[in-house]
Enzyme design. Structure first.
Site, mmCIF file in Angstrom:
data_model
loop_
_atom_site.group_PDB
_atom_site.id
_atom_site.type_symbol
_atom_site.label_atom_id
_atom_site.label_comp_id
_atom_site.label_asym_id
_atom_site.label_seq_id
_atom_site.Cartn_x
_atom_site.Cartn_y
_atom_site.Cartn_z
ATOM 1 N N ILE A 95 -72.422 1.240 61.398
ATOM 2 C CA ILE A 95 -72.757 2.373 60.521
ATOM 3 C C ILE A 95 -74.226 2.763 60.591
ATOM 4 O O ILE A 95 -74.631 3.766 60.063
ATOM 5 C CB ILE A 95 -72.379 2.090 59.045
ATOM 6 C CG1 ILE A 95 -72.821 0.698 58.617
ATOM 7 C CG2 ILE A 95 -70.912 2.301 58.815
ATOM 8 C CD1 ILE A 95 -72.521 0.367 57.187
ATOM 9 N N VAL A 112 -76.363 -2.208 61.767
ATOM 10 C CA VAL A 112 -75.653 -2.398 60.504
ATOM 11 C C VAL A 112 -74.170 -2.077 60.731
ATOM 12 O O VAL A 112 -73.843 -1.072 61.367
ATOM 13 C CB VAL A 112 -76.234 -1.481 59.401
ATOM 14 C CG1 VAL A 112 -75.536 -1.733 58.069
ATOM 15 C CG2 VAL A 112 -77.739 -1.707 59.241
ATOM 16 N N ASP A 165 -91.377 1.898 51.759
ATOM 17 C CA ASP A 165 -90.647 2.720 52.734
ATOM 18 C C ASP A 165 -89.577 3.553 52.032
ATOM 19 O O ASP A 165 -88.431 3.630 52.482
ATOM 20 C CB ASP A 165 -90.026 1.850 53.830
ATOM 21 C CG ASP A 165 -89.725 2.660 55.093
ATOM 22 O OD1 ASP A 165 -90.204 3.814 55.193
ATOM 23 O OD2 ASP A 165 -89.007 2.149 55.974
HETATM 24 P P1 ADP Z 1 -83.756 -0.478 58.907
HETATM 25 O O1 ADP Z 1 -84.803 -1.329 58.296
HETATM 26 O O2 ADP Z 1 -83.544 -0.913 60.260
HETATM 27 O O3 ADP Z 1 -84.006 1.000 58.713
HETATM 28 P P2 ADP Z 1 -81.693 -0.271 56.856
HETATM 29 O O4 ADP Z 1 -81.489 -1.395 55.906
HETATM 30 O O5 ADP Z 1 -82.400 0.932 56.341
HETATM 31 O O6 ADP Z 1 -82.390 -0.827 58.174
HETATM 32 O O7 ADP Z 1 -80.283 0.165 57.444
HETATM 33 C C1 ADP Z 1 -80.147 1.214 58.413
HETATM 34 C C2 ADP Z 1 -79.058 2.188 57.948
HETATM 35 O O8 ADP Z 1 -77.812 1.486 57.818
HETATM 36 C C3 ADP Z 1 -79.302 2.806 56.558
HETATM 37 O O9 ADP Z 1 -80.128 3.963 56.667
HETATM 38 C C4 ADP Z 1 -77.901 3.119 56.109
HETATM 39 O O10 ADP Z 1 -77.441 4.336 56.689
HETATM 40 C C5 ADP Z 1 -77.063 1.970 56.695
HETATM 41 N N1 ADP Z 1 -76.929 0.876 55.701
HETATM 42 C C6 ADP Z 1 -77.804 -0.113 55.435
HETATM 43 N N2 ADP Z 1 -77.373 -0.930 54.458
HETATM 44 C C7 ADP Z 1 -76.166 -0.444 54.081
HETATM 45 C C8 ADP Z 1 -75.192 -0.825 53.074
HETATM 46 N N3 ADP Z 1 -75.386 -1.870 52.278
HETATM 47 N N4 ADP Z 1 -74.084 -0.076 52.957
HETATM 48 C C9 ADP Z 1 -73.871 0.980 53.763
HETATM 49 N N5 ADP Z 1 -74.742 1.409 54.710
HETATM 50 C C10 ADP Z 1 -75.887 0.707 54.875
HETATM 51 MG MG MG Z 2 -84.120 1.926 56.881
#
Ligand code: ADP
Ligand code: MG
Length: 363
Positions: free
Chosen positions: A31, A39, A163
């Site tokens: 996703i 993710v 962020d």
């Molecule tokens: P990064 O630090 O690499 O940006 P994120 O934690 O922001 O990682 O995750 C990347 C993307 O994955 C998010 O922008 C979101 O679209 C999706 N995502 C992250 N965590 C979740 C979650 N718990 N449920 C659904 N989608 C998620």
């Molecule tokens: Mg992110």
């Protein structure tokens, strides 16, 4: 990327953390592709629960575990709030997985480490970018109130997110919003005396004090990003889409006016002020450019996009703003939940009954 000393990764503090394998989950689909990991949406085999698995990317880490992941885990372990994403556990995979290619190197974690999060249906950027998507005023208030409530909780617990942007704000189908991606977050001391890096926060959401090179800062940096998100929700697109740091500052000054000692005491002592201060005369135009916004929305935005961080509104004060207490009131996701079809039928029947009784009474 910095790596952690072995004792920094105290996953063993909680015995169940990291003791289960990723094979307890069935991966359903990818996703998101994060900056340091992918993710996945996954199902826990035993319970059927849907979760998000964030794989910690180890390819650049020949010597250890990435410090960003350590920060994220440590901070999320101490934050428990309905507007902050819940980290449920850490799971591991001992060897290379079926979908992984390439030889094993000397890195003993190569098999993979995953953070297991509660699953959320969307992120704010993905939701806002949907064709034909327009948020109602009540929805914008509802998201903003949850964003501020979650952020206030972080700040009270002395955590800076660093962020805040749409892709890090997760939303479920019931309208709940949670702060996510604590990869750049860190604890701060209330005296703001420690030197912190100014290379944080995605450029479009980065406040002027960081762009001017300050290394002493506090919760106000997150509030600038919140102001950018708020304006973006009202305006329909990002308001400061700079290509590089000087252009970013210029866009900010064109809307928010030039910084000077009168409106921002101490600004001339910030390291890059003399190089980056505007060369032509400018004035603050925020109220004129966004004059079509609702009056209370504009008042709040003005306080969030205040150049001097010490005068910028805090999350707590923003929650008290008139904007959240005037019609239309923010919709409450909890009330959506209780609005199941049964309640809707009962409510409609009551309205019809009232109307019929009123009519027969008048006759
Ligand atoms: P990064 O630090 O690499 O940006 P994120 O934690 O922001 O990682 O995750 C990347 C993307 O994955 C998010 O922008 C979101 O679209 C999706 N995502 C992250 N965590 C979740 C979650 N718990 N449920 C659904 N989608 C998620
Ligand atoms: Mg992110």
């Amino acid at each position: 990327m910095a790596i952690a000393a072995p004792e920094q990764l105290n996953i063993s503090e909680v015995p169940t953390w990291g003791s289960r394998g990723v094979d307890c989950f069935e991966k359903l689909e990818q996703i998101g592709e994060g900056t340091y990991g992918q993710v996945y949406m996954a199902r826990e085999i035993k319970t059927g629960e849907i979760v998000a698995l964030k794989k910690i990317r180890m390819d650049n880490e020949r010597e250890g575990f990435p410090i960003t992941a350590i920060r994220e885990i440590k901070i999320l372990k101490k934050l428990h709030h309905e507007n902050v994403i819940k980290l449920k556990e850490i799971v591991t995979s001992p060897g290379p997985e079926k979908d992984e290619q390439g030889p094993l190197d000397g890195n003993k974690y190569r098999g993979g480490i995953y953070m297991v999060f509660e699953y959320m249906d969307h992120d704010l950027t993905g939701l806002a970018d949907r064709p034909g998507m327009r948020f109602s005023v009540a929805q914008i208030k509802c998201y903003m109130r949850q964003l501020l409530t979650g952020l206030h909780y972080c700040h009270v617990n002395q955590v800076l997110h660093r962020d805040i942007k749409g892709s890090n704000l997760l939303i479920d189908n019931e309208g709940n919003l949670k702060l996510a991606d604590f990869g750049l977050a860190r604890s701060f001391s209330s005296d703001h005396n420690a030197n912190l890096t100014n290379r944080v926060i995605t450029l479009w959401y980065r406040p002027p004090e960081l762009l001017l090179g300050t290394t002493k800062y506090g919760p106000a940096v997150d509030m600038w990003s919140v102001g950018c998100i708020f304006a973006e929700l009202l305006h329909g697109k990002p308001i400061f889409p700079g290509k590089d740091e000087p252009e970013q500052l210029n866009k900010i000054f064109e809307l928010c006016g030039p910084p000077n000692e009168d409106i921002w005491p101490g600004v001339s002592k910030i390291p890059w002020y003399n190089n980056l201060k505007p060369s032509k005369p400018m004035k603050r135009r925020l109220r004129e450019v966004y004059r079509h916004f609702d009056r209370h929305a504009l008042d709040l935005l003005d306080k969030m996009l205040t150049l001097d961080p010490s005068q910028r509104i805090s999350a707590k004060d923003a929650l008290d703003a008139e904007y959240f207490w005037t019609d239309p009131l923010p919709c409450d996701p909890k009330r959506f939940k209780s609005l199941n079809p049964f309640c809707v039928i009962l409510y409609s029947k009551a309205v019809i009954l009232f109307w019929v009784m009123k009519k027969s009474f008048l006759n």
